[in-house]
Design a protein around this motif. Structure first.
Motif, PDB file in Angstrom:
ATOM      1  N   GLU A   1     109.599  85.883 -45.024  1.00  0.00           N
ATOM      2  CA  GLU A   1     109.240  87.110 -44.637  1.00  0.00           C
ATOM      3  C   GLU A   1     107.763  86.880 -43.569  1.00  0.00           C
ATOM      4  O   GLU A   1     107.752  87.470 -42.586  1.00  0.00           O
ATOM      5  N   LEU A   2     106.844  85.980 -43.934  1.00  0.00           N
ATOM      6  CA  LEU A   2     105.725  85.568 -43.044  1.00  0.00           C
ATOM      7  C   LEU A   2     106.200  85.118 -41.644  1.00  0.00           C
ATOM      8  O   LEU A   2     105.304  85.150 -40.683  1.00  0.00           O
ATOM      9  N   LEU A   3     107.316  84.388 -41.923  1.00  0.00           N
ATOM     10  CA  LEU A   3     107.749  83.715 -40.603  1.00  0.00           C
ATOM     11  C   LEU A   3     108.671  84.468 -39.537  1.00  0.00           C
ATOM     12  O   LEU A   3     109.111  83.870 -38.578  1.00  0.00           O
TER      13      LEU A   3
ATOM     14  N   LEU B   1     107.615  77.913 -33.312  1.00  0.00           N
ATOM     15  CA  LEU B   1     106.361  77.307 -33.711  1.00  0.00           C
ATOM     16  C   LEU B   1     106.020  76.112 -32.945  1.00  0.00           C
ATOM     17  O   LEU B   1     104.909  75.565 -32.894  1.00  0.00           O
ATOM     18  N   GLY B   2     107.085  75.328 -32.872  1.00  0.00           N
ATOM     19  CA  GLY B   2     106.876  74.062 -32.261  1.00  0.00           C
ATOM     20  C   GLY B   2     106.630  73.064 -33.392  1.00  0.00           C
ATOM     21  O   GLY B   2     107.096  73.020 -34.582  1.00  0.00           O
TER      22      GLY B   2
ATOM     23  N   SER C   1     100.621  73.123 -34.952  1.00  0.00           N
ATOM     24  CA  SER C   1     100.418  73.621 -33.702  1.00  0.00           C
ATOM     25  C   SER C   1      99.345  74.822 -33.761  1.00  0.00           C
ATOM     26  O   SER C   1      98.946  75.136 -34.813  1.00  0.00           O
ATOM     27  N   GLN C   2      98.809  75.290 -32.557  1.00  0.00           N
ATOM     28  CA  GLN C   2      97.697  76.386 -32.867  1.00  0.00           C
ATOM     29  C   GLN C   2      98.166  77.482 -33.355  1.00  0.00           C
ATOM     30  O   GLN C   2      97.628  78.275 -33.956  1.00  0.00           O
TER      31      GLN C   2
ATOM     32  N   ASP D   1      95.688  79.281 -35.785  1.00  0.00           N
ATOM     33  CA  ASP D   1      95.151  80.502 -35.440  1.00  0.00           C
ATOM     34  C   ASP D   1      95.536  81.852 -35.926  1.00  0.00           C
ATOM     35  O   ASP D   1      94.598  82.786 -35.956  1.00  0.00           O
ATOM     36  N   ASN D   2      96.633  81.947 -36.666  1.00  0.00           N
ATOM     37  CA  ASN D   2      97.068  82.889 -37.285  1.00  0.00           C
ATOM     38  C   ASN D   2      96.896  83.182 -38.741  1.00  0.00           C
ATOM     39  O   ASN D   2      97.355  82.407 -39.554  1.00  0.00           O
ATOM     40  N   PRO D   3      96.042  84.077 -39.128  1.00  0.00           N
ATOM     41  CA  PRO D   3      95.605  83.987 -40.380  1.00  0.00           C
ATOM     42  C   PRO D   3      96.962  84.240 -41.479  1.00  0.00           C
ATOM     43  O   PRO D   3      96.756  83.656 -42.557  1.00  0.00           O
ATOM     44  N   ILE D   4      97.716  85.008 -41.212  1.00  0.00           N
ATOM     45  CA  ILE D   4      98.959  85.042 -42.006  1.00  0.00           C
ATOM     46  C   ILE D   4      99.508  83.762 -42.138  1.00  0.00           C
ATOM     47  O   ILE D   4      99.796  83.360 -43.246  1.00  0.00           O
TER      48      ILE D   4
END
Length: 133
Positions: free
Chosen positions: A65-67, A79-80, A84-85, A89-92
């Motif tokens: 669900e988060l992805l 996402l590579g 990765s950033q 960078d993503n709080p979730i």
């Protein structure tokens, strides 16, 4: 070559289950530095490194669900690499647990069906076999 691979007791399952079990071996030869991005397979996977080394990152399908916003073509993530950033960078995504494994020649790793995983080969040639079941 399949006759040269000794199936472990792991595959000596109940007679009823064995009737429906098909083992699918896949051989991977990397020239060095090869990378397979995050994806999942629709099979259980016993991954065995025969030569060289591999770095494997695994994310449980409990995080689907988060992805969801990063899933492409049903079984790839955009996402590579998991370092990765996008993950930083993503709080979730910071709440996602990434299991990291270093495999050397002779090591085996079980990857559950539909778990996200990526692999990076060592600098030199590497050889591995996946046994899907």
């Amino acid at each position: 070559m399949l006759d040269d691979i000794e199936m472990l007791e792991f595959f000596n399952l109940t007679a009823e289950h064995r009737q429906h079990l098909e083992l699918v071996p896949l051989l991977y030869l990397g020239k060095g530095g090869n990378f397979t991005p995050l994806h999942h397979d629709d099979y259980e996977n016993l991954y065995i490194v025969l030569d060289g080394e591999k770095e494997v990152d695994i994310i449980s399908n409990a995080y689907d669900e988060l992805l969801a916003d990063y899933i492409e073509e049903d079984n790839h993530l955009s996402l590579g690499e998991v370092s990765s950033q996008a993950l930083i960078d993503n709080p979730i995504l910071n709440n996602i647990v990434v299991e990291k494994f270093h495999l050397a020649s002779g090591d085996a790793l079980y990857i559950p069906k539909r778990f996200w995983h990526s692999m990076r080969g060592s600098k030199d040639r590497n050889l591995a076999v996946s046994i899907w079941f």
